[in-house]
Write a protein that holds these residues in place. Sequence first.
Motif, PDB file in Angstrom:
ATOM      1  N   PRO A 163     -20.352 -75.321  28.745  1.00 18.11           N
ATOM      2  CA  PRO A 163     -20.547 -74.131  29.580  1.00 18.11           C
ATOM      3  C   PRO A 163     -20.728 -74.412  31.064  1.00 18.11           C
ATOM      4  CG  PRO A 163     -21.668 -73.820  27.523  1.00 18.11           C
ATOM      5  CD  PRO A 163     -21.118 -75.223  27.498  1.00 18.11           C
ATOM      6  N   GLU A 164     -19.891 -73.739  31.807  1.00 20.55           N
ATOM      7  CA  GLU A 164     -19.919 -73.704  33.264  1.00 20.55           C
ATOM      8  C   GLU A 164     -19.554 -75.023  33.936  1.00 20.55           C
ATOM      9  OE1 GLU A 164     -23.414 -71.897  34.847  1.00 20.55           O
ATOM     10  OE2 GLU A 164     -23.197 -70.088  33.648  1.00 20.55           O
ATOM     11  N   SER A 165     -18.972 -75.979  33.173  1.00 19.12           N
ATOM     12  CA  SER A 165     -18.641 -77.234  33.848  1.00 19.12           C
ATOM     13  C   SER A 165     -17.341 -77.872  33.388  1.00 19.12           C
ATOM     14  CB  SER A 165     -19.779 -78.245  33.702  1.00 19.12           C
ATOM     15  OG  SER A 165     -19.928 -78.652  32.363  1.00 19.12           O
ATOM     16  N   THR A 166     -17.179 -78.171  32.096  1.00 20.07           N
ATOM     17  CA  THR A 166     -16.159 -79.136  31.683  1.00 20.07           C
ATOM     18  C   THR A 166     -15.383 -78.676  30.466  1.00 20.07           C
ATOM     19  OG1 THR A 166     -17.570 -80.933  32.498  1.00 20.07           O
ATOM     20  CG2 THR A 166     -15.813 -81.535  30.970  1.00 20.07           C
TER      21      THR A 166
ATOM     22  N   GLY B 142     -26.234 -91.662  32.400  1.00 21.18           N
ATOM     23  CA  GLY B 142     -26.856 -91.007  31.256  1.00 21.18           C
ATOM     24  C   GLY B 142     -25.845 -90.211  30.462  1.00 21.18           C
ATOM     25  N   TYR B 143     -26.295 -89.136  29.836  1.00 22.15           N
ATOM     26  CA  TYR B 143     -25.416 -88.346  28.982  1.00 22.15           C
ATOM     27  C   TYR B 143     -24.356 -87.623  29.800  1.00 22.15           C
ATOM     28  CZ  TYR B 143     -28.543 -89.249  25.080  1.00 22.15           C
ATOM     29  OH  TYR B 143     -29.279 -89.867  24.105  1.00 22.15           O
ATOM     30  N   MET B 144     -23.122 -87.704  29.316  1.00 18.42           N
ATOM     31  CA  MET B 144     -21.975 -87.060  29.960  1.00 18.42           C
ATOM     32  C   MET B 144     -21.835 -85.627  29.427  1.00 18.42           C
ATOM     33  SD  MET B 144     -19.576 -90.394  29.275  1.00 18.42           S
ATOM     34  CE  MET B 144     -18.144 -89.926  30.245  1.00 18.42           C
TER      35      MET B 144
ATOM     36  N   HIS C 174     -15.902 -87.419  30.692  1.00 24.43           N
ATOM     37  CA  HIS C 174     -16.319 -86.532  31.779  1.00 24.43           C
ATOM     38  C   HIS C 174     -17.799 -86.759  32.089  1.00 24.43           C
ATOM     39  CE1 HIS C 174     -12.640 -84.060  31.735  1.00 24.43           C
ATOM     40  NE2 HIS C 174     -12.662 -84.270  30.418  1.00 24.43           N
ATOM     41  N   SER C 175     -18.091 -87.297  33.264  1.00 18.65           N
ATOM     42  CA  SER C 175     -19.474 -87.521  33.672  1.00 18.65           C
ATOM     43  C   SER C 175     -20.193 -86.197  33.874  1.00 18.65           C
ATOM     44  CB  SER C 175     -19.522 -88.325  34.974  1.00 18.65           C
ATOM     45  OG  SER C 175     -19.027 -89.630  34.769  1.00 18.65           O
ATOM     46  N   ALA C 176     -21.503 -86.261  33.804  1.00 18.63           N
ATOM     47  CA  ALA C 176     -22.308 -85.062  34.045  1.00 18.63           C
ATOM     48  C   ALA C 176     -22.154 -84.614  35.492  1.00 18.63           C
ATOM     49  CB  ALA C 176     -23.771 -85.349  33.734  1.00 18.63           C
TER      50      ALA C 176
ATOM     51  N   TRP D  84     -29.211 -85.815  36.782  1.00 15.14           N
ATOM     52  CA  TRP D  84     -28.858 -84.393  36.797  1.00 15.14           C
ATOM     53  C   TRP D  84     -29.965 -83.526  37.401  1.00 15.14           C
ATOM     54  CZ3 TRP D  84     -31.485 -80.500  34.057  1.00 15.14           C
ATOM     55  CH2 TRP D  84     -30.933 -79.232  34.205  1.00 15.14           C
ATOM     56  N   GLY D  85     -31.212 -83.826  37.083  1.00 12.02           N
ATOM     57  CA  GLY D  85     -32.319 -82.929  37.419  1.00 12.02           C
ATOM     58  C   GLY D  85     -32.785 -83.053  38.853  1.00 12.02           C
ATOM     59  N   ASP D  86     -31.930 -82.795  39.770  1.00 12.34           N
ATOM     60  CA  ASP D  86     -32.212 -82.988  41.192  1.00 12.34           C
ATOM     61  C   ASP D  86     -33.090 -81.869  41.733  1.00 12.34           C
ATOM     62  OD1 ASP D  86     -31.782 -82.991  44.162  1.00 12.34           O
ATOM     63  OD2 ASP D  86     -30.419 -84.629  43.652  1.00 12.34           O
TER      64      ASP D  86
END
Length: 737
Positions: free
Chosen positions: A443-446, A498-500, A505-507, A544-546
Amino acid sequence: MFFLLKYISLINSWGVQYALNWEKFLFRHDLVCDKVPDNYFNAPFWGNGLLGAMLYQPTGNLLRLDVGSNEVVEHRNSEARSIVDNGRLPIGYFELASNYEINSMTGRLDIYNAEGNFELSMYKQQAAQLSIKVLRQVDLIVVDLKPTKGLNTYWIYRPMPAVVPRKEPIVGENYLNPPPDLMKYKDIQVCIQKRTSGGDYITAWKEIQLADGVKRLLISIKDSYPGNTNLDELLSLIHKYSDAKVYSQALQEHRSWWHAYYSRSFLSIPHPQMESLYWGLQYKLASMMRKNAPICDLMGPWYKSTSWPGVWMNLNTQMLFSSLHISNQLDLASTLSDYIFSKEQDLINSVPVEFRHNSAGLVRCTGRDQIDSVYVWPNAEYPERSNLIYLMYYMWEHYRMSMDDVYLKEKYYPLLKRAVNFLLNVLEKDEKGFLHTPKSHSPESTNGRDTNYDLSSLRWGCQTLLSITKRLHLKDEQKRQWEYTLKNLVDYPVDVNGYMTAAGHSAPLLHRHWCHLFQIYPYYLINYDQPQNHDVILRSLRYWGDPKIPNTWTQAVISSMYSSMRMPDEALKHMNLALATTNLSSNFMHSEGGNPCSETYGGLTRMLLDMLIQSWGGKIRIFPGVSRDWKESVFCQLRAEGGFLVSAKREEGTTDWIEVESLSGEPCLVEHGFTKPFQIEGCKYKKINKQLIRLFLKKGDKAFLYVGKKEDKKVNPIIVKNDIYNFYGWPDRRIVK
């Protein structure tokens, strides 16, 4: 132990002193107006789960009372996507006409009584007292206005064009319904808006003069489809509550409902802004939903022109319902299950014909009838196959809080099987025997194969089905398939960050949706109780959690993830970032690009609850995400998985006491947080280690764990001196601070 209304002062069986004045406590969290609100995102609001009202004065215009209804939608039958066919329709608003202009408005939204009380100051020393409420058990908006002697007023109704406001529908086209008819029906005013598709919706109102100088406006809204509204029923409703005695009784029932609602649980923390937001959102969540009303969409009952006039199912609805079962509001939480099971055949019809014998799915966005195919959004080649499993995770948490095995067997289990089968039917096996999920959308990315969204949802679904068969002693022919899938399903795609999102496809960076991390939260399949997974969890979250992600609910989720990792200072940091975002407005409305979004209300409340209590993985965790900066915190009657009601107090930076009541007789393992010697009363127990204890509780039993003298234990609201209470309202106190 904890049935509280306006005021309670009692000592429970363990000696804990409860001294809570609910009216005084919630008074410090009212939404306060020191100037006239001027738009949707700073206005006070009211709702009863169906009807809604909102008060503000757009610049240069009259004071305006918006009215809305959850049930007023389009009903077109075409091949257009149902966010257009069945999206929300606007109704209208009332303007206050007077012989003197308003120059100021002060007052407050009294959340304890769910009513607003304001003082309008006019020119020439004229004034008016204004009171507004939406009755809880009666579909009636009530506005009382008491003007001074020289002030003349009346309300003018302004209908809005009946068109679904989707700006650029990809399929179909926006359709404008005929103009409304305004007329007088006997002695009430009505606005009849017919739909070309059938039926109508009617706004009816009457202004009456009371003996004490108050002018009372009674408003009701009714939608009928495919037939037309019975005007005599609306007339009868307004006539009935025009009677002072009948209205007085309804008002008392309204207030009693709200008082009982708040008293089902309690919490207080040394963070006035978050505490005000939490209790304001408790008011908001109940205003948005109720039993036997339509499922809450992105707006709730407060209408605003939006690009998203429907129901979103790949995060929004899930997050909206993510906290109610923990805060002991099972009646509201059950409205999600009520809706999903009532639409089961539509969910089956949402998947391709060849899968309907054993599958069901949930399209990303739709009208409430769920008539869209899963292969519509985002496209036929890359569908979102895991939306229903994700939704049913929170329905599973709801079950685990209540432990209703009849519901589990007859309702939940059959539909979860269908949701899981939708993925099982399309798994692909490689030459090494590993199972892969096919092309889909993260959802919303890839777009890609083996999305972590699908892999985590499928794993959680198979594990949960196996646990249900064990609990209910079921012999299901698919059991071997679930076990085989868990054994052979490909690992989650991982890279240096970390998790893609999917294989290859990278996160994404600075992206609001975290479905590539669902295995960490909310599913907890990969968690911090597993030392071998610490590195990948931290890499994934730190990448991811910036803190720079500007989205409110994203920061709330990051906070919850850190709470699950027992990293409370990081959890508090991201809580404060969530509270500071511009998406969250001064009346605790949330928006994206000016579009109302209801999901954040559940996400923000879940963020705080995750700090105070967590109960995944068969273990109740007390204060797992509470920062060392919070020396005190208290909660009472929150629910934990296994059917437990839990209360606890933190003092001097450590757990002071805990009460656990078993409603179902399930196993009970508690991570208590005590750092001082403590005692246990009420049950047998076994200490596992310094932080874990097993309580042997039968159904109806209570255990009390405490430090020091139990007669010293108290439940009082926590007060932070020299800080800002009544944080929300207008003007925005974040700017003042």
